[in-house]
Design a protein around this motif. Structure first.
Motif, PDB file in Angstrom:
ATOM      1  N   ALA A 329       0.840  -1.202   0.000  1.00  0.00           N
ATOM      2  CA  ALA A 329       0.000   0.000   0.000  1.00  0.00           C
ATOM      3  C   ALA A 329       0.870   1.246   0.000  1.00  0.00           C
ATOM      4  O   ALA A 329       1.922   1.283   0.645  1.00  0.00           O
ATOM      5  CB  ALA A 329      -0.921   0.020   1.215  1.00  0.00           C
ATOM      6  N   GLY A 330       0.422   2.257  -0.704  1.00  0.00           N
ATOM      7  CA  GLY A 330       1.070   3.551  -0.675  1.00  0.00           C
ATOM      8  C   GLY A 330       0.498   4.423   0.420  1.00  0.00           C
ATOM      9  O   GLY A 330       0.255   5.621   0.226  1.00  0.00           O
ATOM     10  N   HIS A 331       0.288   3.834   1.567  1.00  0.00           N
ATOM     11  CA  HIS A 331      -0.322   4.506   2.705  1.00  0.00           C
ATOM     12  C   HIS A 331       0.110   3.701   3.928  1.00  0.00           C
ATOM     13  O   HIS A 331       0.153   2.470   3.881  1.00  0.00           O
ATOM     14  CB  HIS A 331      -1.849   4.499   2.555  1.00  0.00           C
ATOM     15  N   ASP A 332       0.468   4.351   5.023  1.00  0.00           N
ATOM     16  CA  ASP A 332       1.066   3.598   6.131  1.00  0.00           C
ATOM     17  C   ASP A 332       0.422   3.845   7.490  1.00  0.00           C
ATOM     18  O   ASP A 332       0.937   3.389   8.497  1.00  0.00           O
ATOM     19  CB  ASP A 332       2.565   3.924   6.225  1.00  0.00           C
ATOM     20  N   ASP A 333      -0.704   4.520   7.530  1.00  0.00           N
ATOM     21  CA  ASP A 333      -1.305   4.852   8.821  1.00  0.00           C
ATOM     22  C   ASP A 333      -2.489   3.933   9.113  1.00  0.00           C
ATOM     23  O   ASP A 333      -3.634   4.377   9.189  1.00  0.00           O
ATOM     24  CB  ASP A 333      -1.737   6.320   8.835  1.00  0.00           C
ATOM     25  N   TRP A 334      -2.218   2.653   9.277  1.00  0.00           N
ATOM     26  CA  TRP A 334      -3.314   1.700   9.457  1.00  0.00           C
ATOM     27  C   TRP A 334      -3.803   1.616  10.899  1.00  0.00           C
ATOM     28  O   TRP A 334      -4.849   1.036  11.158  1.00  0.00           O
ATOM     29  CB  TRP A 334      -2.881   0.320   8.954  1.00  0.00           C
ATOM     30  N   GLY A 335      -3.038   2.180  11.819  1.00  0.00           N
ATOM     31  CA  GLY A 335      -3.508   2.181  13.202  1.00  0.00           C
ATOM     32  C   GLY A 335      -4.511   3.262  13.495  1.00  0.00           C
ATOM     33  O   GLY A 335      -5.176   3.244  14.527  1.00  0.00           O
ATOM     34  N   THR A 336      -4.666   4.223  12.577  1.00  0.00           N
ATOM     35  CA  THR A 336      -5.539   5.365  12.822  1.00  0.00           C
ATOM     36  C   THR A 336      -6.973   4.954  13.115  1.00  0.00           C
ATOM     37  O   THR A 336      -7.587   5.456  14.045  1.00  0.00           O
ATOM     38  CB  THR A 336      -5.500   6.322  11.616  1.00  0.00           C
ATOM     39  N   PHE A 337      -7.503   4.042  12.329  1.00  0.00           N
ATOM     40  CA  PHE A 337      -8.882   3.602  12.526  1.00  0.00           C
ATOM     41  C   PHE A 337      -8.947   2.145  12.964  1.00  0.00           C
ATOM     42  O   PHE A 337      -9.837   1.406  12.567  1.00  0.00           O
ATOM     43  CB  PHE A 337      -9.687   3.818  11.238  1.00  0.00           C
ATOM     44  N   GLN A 338      -7.952   1.707  13.760  1.00  0.00           N
ATOM     45  CA  GLN A 338      -7.902   0.361  14.343  1.00  0.00           C
ATOM     46  C   GLN A 338      -7.751  -0.745  13.305  1.00  0.00           C
ATOM     47  O   GLN A 338      -8.080  -1.895  13.562  1.00  0.00           O
ATOM     48  CB  GLN A 338      -9.159   0.099  15.199  1.00  0.00           C
ATOM     49  N   MET A 339      -7.214  -0.393  12.133  1.00  0.00           N
ATOM     50  CA  MET A 339      -7.035  -1.407  11.092  1.00  0.00           C
ATOM     51  C   MET A 339      -5.746  -2.201  11.256  1.00  0.00           C
ATOM     52  O   MET A 339      -5.546  -3.208  10.578  1.00  0.00           O
ATOM     53  CB  MET A 339      -7.090  -0.763   9.707  1.00  0.00           C
ATOM     54  N   ASP A 340      -4.851  -1.762  12.157  1.00  0.00           N
ATOM     55  CA  ASP A 340      -3.625  -2.516  12.375  1.00  0.00           C
ATOM     56  C   ASP A 340      -3.900  -3.858  13.045  1.00  0.00           C
ATOM     57  O   ASP A 340      -3.001  -4.701  13.148  1.00  0.00           O
ATOM     58  CB  ASP A 340      -2.632  -1.704  13.210  1.00  0.00           C
ATOM     59  N   ALA A 341      -5.122  -4.092  13.480  1.00  0.00           N
ATOM     60  CA  ALA A 341      -5.484  -5.402  14.012  1.00  0.00           C
ATOM     61  C   ALA A 341      -5.417  -6.472  12.933  1.00  0.00           C
ATOM     62  O   ALA A 341      -5.062  -7.621  13.201  1.00  0.00           O
ATOM     63  CB  ALA A 341      -6.883  -5.358  14.624  1.00  0.00           C
ATOM     64  N   PHE A 342      -5.752  -6.101  11.682  1.00  0.00           N
ATOM     65  CA  PHE A 342      -5.744  -7.084  10.597  1.00  0.00           C
ATOM     66  C   PHE A 342      -4.878  -6.666   9.414  1.00  0.00           C
ATOM     67  O   PHE A 342      -4.782  -7.393   8.432  1.00  0.00           O
ATOM     68  CB  PHE A 342      -7.179  -7.371  10.114  1.00  0.00           C
ATOM     69  N   GLU A 352       4.699  -4.265   2.967  1.00  0.00           N
ATOM     70  CA  GLU A 352       5.412  -3.090   2.488  1.00  0.00           C
ATOM     71  C   GLU A 352       4.434  -1.933   2.291  1.00  0.00           C
ATOM     72  O   GLU A 352       3.580  -1.968   1.407  1.00  0.00           O
ATOM     73  CB  GLU A 352       6.138  -3.401   1.175  1.00  0.00           C
ATOM     74  N   THR A 353       4.581  -0.948   3.154  1.00  0.00           N
ATOM     75  CA  THR A 353       3.790   0.276   3.053  1.00  0.00           C
ATOM     76  C   THR A 353       4.750   1.463   3.102  1.00  0.00           C
ATOM     77  O   THR A 353       5.920   1.318   3.454  1.00  0.00           O
ATOM     78  CB  THR A 353       2.771   0.389   4.193  1.00  0.00           C
ATOM     79  N   GLU A 354       4.268   2.625   2.766  1.00  0.00           N
ATOM     80  CA  GLU A 354       5.084   3.834   2.777  1.00  0.00           C
ATOM     81  C   GLU A 354       4.172   5.029   3.014  1.00  0.00           C
ATOM     82  O   GLU A 354       2.956   4.943   2.863  1.00  0.00           O
ATOM     83  CB  GLU A 354       5.844   3.992   1.464  1.00  0.00           C
ATOM     84  N   PRO A 355       4.750   6.166   3.397  1.00  0.00           N
ATOM     85  CA  PRO A 355       3.916   7.349   3.599  1.00  0.00           C
ATOM     86  C   PRO A 355       3.148   7.704   2.326  1.00  0.00           C
ATOM     87  O   PRO A 355       3.627   7.512   1.213  1.00  0.00           O
ATOM     88  CB  PRO A 355       4.937   8.440   3.952  1.00  0.00           C
ATOM     89  N   MET A 356       1.965   8.228   2.520  1.00  0.00           N
ATOM     90  CA  MET A 356       1.078   8.517   1.402  1.00  0.00           C
ATOM     91  C   MET A 356       1.683   9.543   0.453  1.00  0.00           C
ATOM     92  O   MET A 356       2.085  10.629   0.850  1.00  0.00           O
ATOM     93  CB  MET A 356      -0.251   9.036   1.959  1.00  0.00           C
ATOM     94  N   ASP A 357       1.762   9.171  -0.830  1.00  0.00           N
ATOM     95  CA  ASP A 357       2.218  10.079  -1.875  1.00  0.00           C
ATOM     96  C   ASP A 357       1.315   9.941  -3.099  1.00  0.00           C
ATOM     97  O   ASP A 357       1.762  10.069  -4.232  1.00  0.00           O
ATOM     98  CB  ASP A 357       3.675   9.788  -2.234  1.00  0.00           C
ATOM     99  N   TRP A 358       0.047   9.610  -2.838  1.00  0.00           N
ATOM    100  CA  TRP A 358      -0.978   9.560  -3.862  1.00  0.00           C
ATOM    101  C   TRP A 358      -0.596   8.642  -5.025  1.00  0.00           C
ATOM    102  O   TRP A 358      -0.175   7.519  -4.806  1.00  0.00           O
ATOM    103  CB  TRP A 358      -1.341  10.976  -4.311  1.00  0.00           C
ATOM    104  N   LEU A 359      -0.715   9.102  -6.247  1.00  0.00           N
ATOM    105  CA  LEU A 359      -0.506   8.237  -7.402  1.00  0.00           C
ATOM    106  C   LEU A 359       0.930   7.709  -7.462  1.00  0.00           C
ATOM    107  O   LEU A 359       1.165   6.576  -7.901  1.00  0.00           O
ATOM    108  CB  LEU A 359      -0.849   8.994  -8.689  1.00  0.00           C
ATOM    109  N   ALA A 360       1.906   8.495  -7.024  1.00  0.00           N
ATOM    110  CA  ALA A 360       3.301   8.053  -7.063  1.00  0.00           C
ATOM    111  C   ALA A 360       3.517   6.835  -6.161  1.00  0.00           C
ATOM    112  O   ALA A 360       4.153   5.851  -6.567  1.00  0.00           O
ATOM    113  CB  ALA A 360       4.225   9.196  -6.638  1.00  0.00           C
ATOM    114  N   LEU A 391      -4.920   0.805  -2.942  1.00  0.00           N
ATOM    115  CA  LEU A 391      -4.588   1.973  -3.768  1.00  0.00           C
ATOM    116  C   LEU A 391      -5.381   3.180  -3.290  1.00  0.00           C
ATOM    117  O   LEU A 391      -6.596   3.093  -3.076  1.00  0.00           O
ATOM    118  CB  LEU A 391      -4.884   1.674  -5.234  1.00  0.00           C
ATOM    119  N   TYR A 392      -4.690   4.306  -3.162  1.00  0.00           N
ATOM    120  CA  TYR A 392      -5.253   5.426  -2.421  1.00  0.00           C
ATOM    121  C   TYR A 392      -5.587   6.658  -3.248  1.00  0.00           C
ATOM    122  O   TYR A 392      -6.268   7.566  -2.784  1.00  0.00           O
ATOM    123  CB  TYR A 392      -4.258   5.830  -1.319  1.00  0.00           C
TER     124      TYR A 392
END
Length: 607
Positions: A329-342, A352-360, A391-392
């Protein structure tokens, strides 16, 4: 009072209102100014000099407050004075800072200008009334006008009845200043009246009763059985059958209309070659609820039970079947809405995730997924793999590649949020261009011979239900998504019956040839083996991000009129069960609801 009347929705909508409606709105404006009037009088008694100079500012508070209330409602569908809005601010506002765009400052700037103009007008009006020789005469005229408005409004209230007036203000929320007080929260179109002719009768008016102790025991038993559902190993004689790779592509906020040849040609071609799910719904109106339903095969009501949320069936069962698991995922904040549980490194072999950079960052995630699923030269060089790709770039404010900005005119990335109706067309075009840009990046991965499921995590509203975005209303546009499943062994098929995210996991397990000891423990159906009757006669729930509300979507045989479903306040944490009424496709209450449907669904839930 003049400021409130002129600068509020009465001035904006006067040409569409009848005289009685104008009198009622004017009466609201006048009545709301009684509080600042009393404050001004009290201030004058204590500090006459300061009151003369500054008390006029008090009369700008109500119009400013209502302007903010309209802004809040246009953006979120929630009343400023409602408990839902307070909960959203308390629980979710800090998490939304990551989604800031400069366009969000435009409405705030407008409010600031409105405040400045309102205060200035109040001061000028006060000066004019105190210094002009005609002040007494004009003050008398204003008082007469105010009294007339109050009398007319009161007569309307008495003649039509409180419930009818509240229903009328609820139907045109941004016209009525009384909404500032939260008086119209969850008022059906006509309180107490059976609006839906197919739902009249004793059942709809009797209090809802259920054996909660037995229900609680059944819920606990059901959770124990979920953990007992395991993969059945093939017999020694036949040996393990080769299993296909599996790919789940989740596109942020992807509505069903986006699955069209002129918008996403590569995805549309894959859908036409496999199963095109024409009427597909998420498990909720937000990412956390939608993805939970995908990885668990369950309705999203189970999300708040940690025993279930931290044990995603997708990861457990595919790993038992010998799969390697990857999440990209091009997004790495999965704990924000309790999604890091799964969605976390402990659940996947490659994460493999990374900080959000939209289409890039989406491009990089797609490239990593292609590499993860690449076939080795020897067919037995690695075990089968399952990849989840999130995809974000189709999230507000939507990222667009210049080469795919075909739909014009399109808004820029800094369009105002919330935006007025006049902006909808250009924002919608930007959204279409973002989907087209993402589809171009998916061309290679969609050519894989894996079993592929592609769908949105939830829907998105573009003022269709009166709001912007998602996570705010249980409306059709916020919960319905694009969806398709394709695989080399699947023939072309359009599934027009309603399907949901909870169907995806049992369907993918079946497509991969994985047998389970308790296949009936999913809430969802294997779409490859489900009968038409099963699809048409089931009831399922869609959960709301804010509060404890859900909507029960009835079987095709029990749908009536414009009713979308029955809204229920429900929680498995403390067994809260309270019917709220029927809602329409916009997520607004429209009648008493179907209590029989709720009872049937609860019995089905703990079968």
């Amino acid at each position: 009072m003049f400021l409130l009347v002129v600068s509020h929705p009465l001035g904006m909508h006067a040409w569409t209102l009848s005289f009685s409606e104008m009198a009622w709105v004017a009466g609201e404006c006048v009545l709301l100014q009684i509080t600042p009037l009393l404050l001004a009088v009290a201030w004058y008694w204590q500090r006459p000099g300061a009151a003369v100079r500054h008390s006029s500012c008090l009369f700008a508070l109500m119009p400013i407050g209502f302007a903010v209330a309209v802004l809040v409602f246009r953006g979120s569908g929630m009343h400023l004075a409602s408990s839902d809005f307070r909960e959203a601010i308390r629980e979710h506002l800090p998490r939304l800072i990551a989604f800031f765009s400069w366009g969000m400052l435009v409405p705030l700037l407008a409010i600031a200008v409105y405040v400045a103009i309102g205060i200035r007008l109040s001061k000028l009006l006060t000066w004019w009334l105190t210094e002009n020789p005609l002040a007494v005469r004009m003050l008398s005229f204003t008082a007469t006008l105010s009294c007339t408005a109050i009398v007319c409004g009161s007569l309307l209230w008495l003649s039509q009845g409180r419930s009818e007036m509240l229903a009328a203000t609820h139907a045109q929320i941004t016209r009525h200043p009384f909404n500032l007080l939260g008086l119209n929260v969850d008022i059906p179109s006509k309180a107490g009246e059976q609006n839906d002719p197919d739902q009249r009768g004793a059942e709809s008016v009797q209090p809802f009763t259920f054996d909660l102790a037995s229900f609680s025991d059944s819920v606990s038993s059901r959770m124990r059985q979920m953990r007992m559902n395991v993969v059945i190993e093939p017999t020694v004689d036949t040996g393990p059958a080769p299993r296909p790779d599996v790919l789940i592509i989740i596109c942020e906020s992807l509505r069903s209309e986006m699955l069209a040849p002129d918008i996403v040609p590569h995805t549309f071609a894959a859908a036409r070659s496999g199963w095109w799910l024409r009427q597909h719904y998420s498990g909720g109106n937000a990412t956390s609820l939608g993805i939970f339903s995908l990885v668990s095969g369950l309705e999203s009501i189970w999300f708040y039970r940690s025993e279930v949320r931290f044990a995603p069936a997708l990861n457990r069962l595919f790993r038992q079947a010998g799969y390697e698991l990857g999440f990209f995922a091009g997004h790495d904040d999965w704990g924000t809405f309790q999604m890091d549980a799964f969605l976390s490194p402990r659940q996947y072999d490659r994460y493999e995730t990374e900080p959000m950079d939209w289409l890039a960052s989406d491009r990089r995630s797609i490239a990593k997924t292609v590499q993860f699923l690449r076939k080795p030269e020897s067919p037995h060089a690695r075990p089968p793999r399952l990849a989840v790709l999130f995809l974000y770039s189709t999230h507000t404010p939507f990222d667009v590649a210049d080469a795919h900005a075909r739909d014009q005119p399109a808004a820029s990335a800094d369009y105002p949020i919330p935006y007025p109706q006049s902006w909808r067309g250009s924002v919608w075009n930007r959204y279409r261009n973002a989907a087209r840009s993402l589809d171009a990046e998916l061309a290679e991965v969609l050519q894989s011979d894996a079993v592929i499921a592609m769908l949105g995590d939830h829907g998105e509203s573009f003022l269709d239900d009166g709001t912007i975005g998602h996570g705010t209303k249980l409306s059709r546009v916020q919960t319905r998504t694009a969806a398709m499943i394709c695989a080399p062994h699947l023939s072309s098929r359009e599934i027009r019956e309603r399907t949901t995210h909870m169907d995806v996991l049992p369907t993918l397990l079946g497509a991969a040839g994985i047998e389970l000891s308790l296949p009936g423990q999913f809430d969802g159906l294997n779409l490859e083996t489900a009968t038409l009757t099963e699809l048409q006669t089931r009831t399922f729930s869609i959960s709301n991000l804010v509060g404890r509300d859900l909507v029960l979507v009835p079987p095709a045989t029990r749908r009536s009129g414009a009713t979308f479903g029955t809204r229920v306040e429900f929680s498995l944490l403390d067994n809260t069960i309270s019917p709220r009424g029927a809602i329409n496709a916009q997520g607004n209450l429209s009648g008493p609801g179907d209590r029989g449907l709720l009872r049937d669904w609860m019995e089905q839930l703990v079968r």
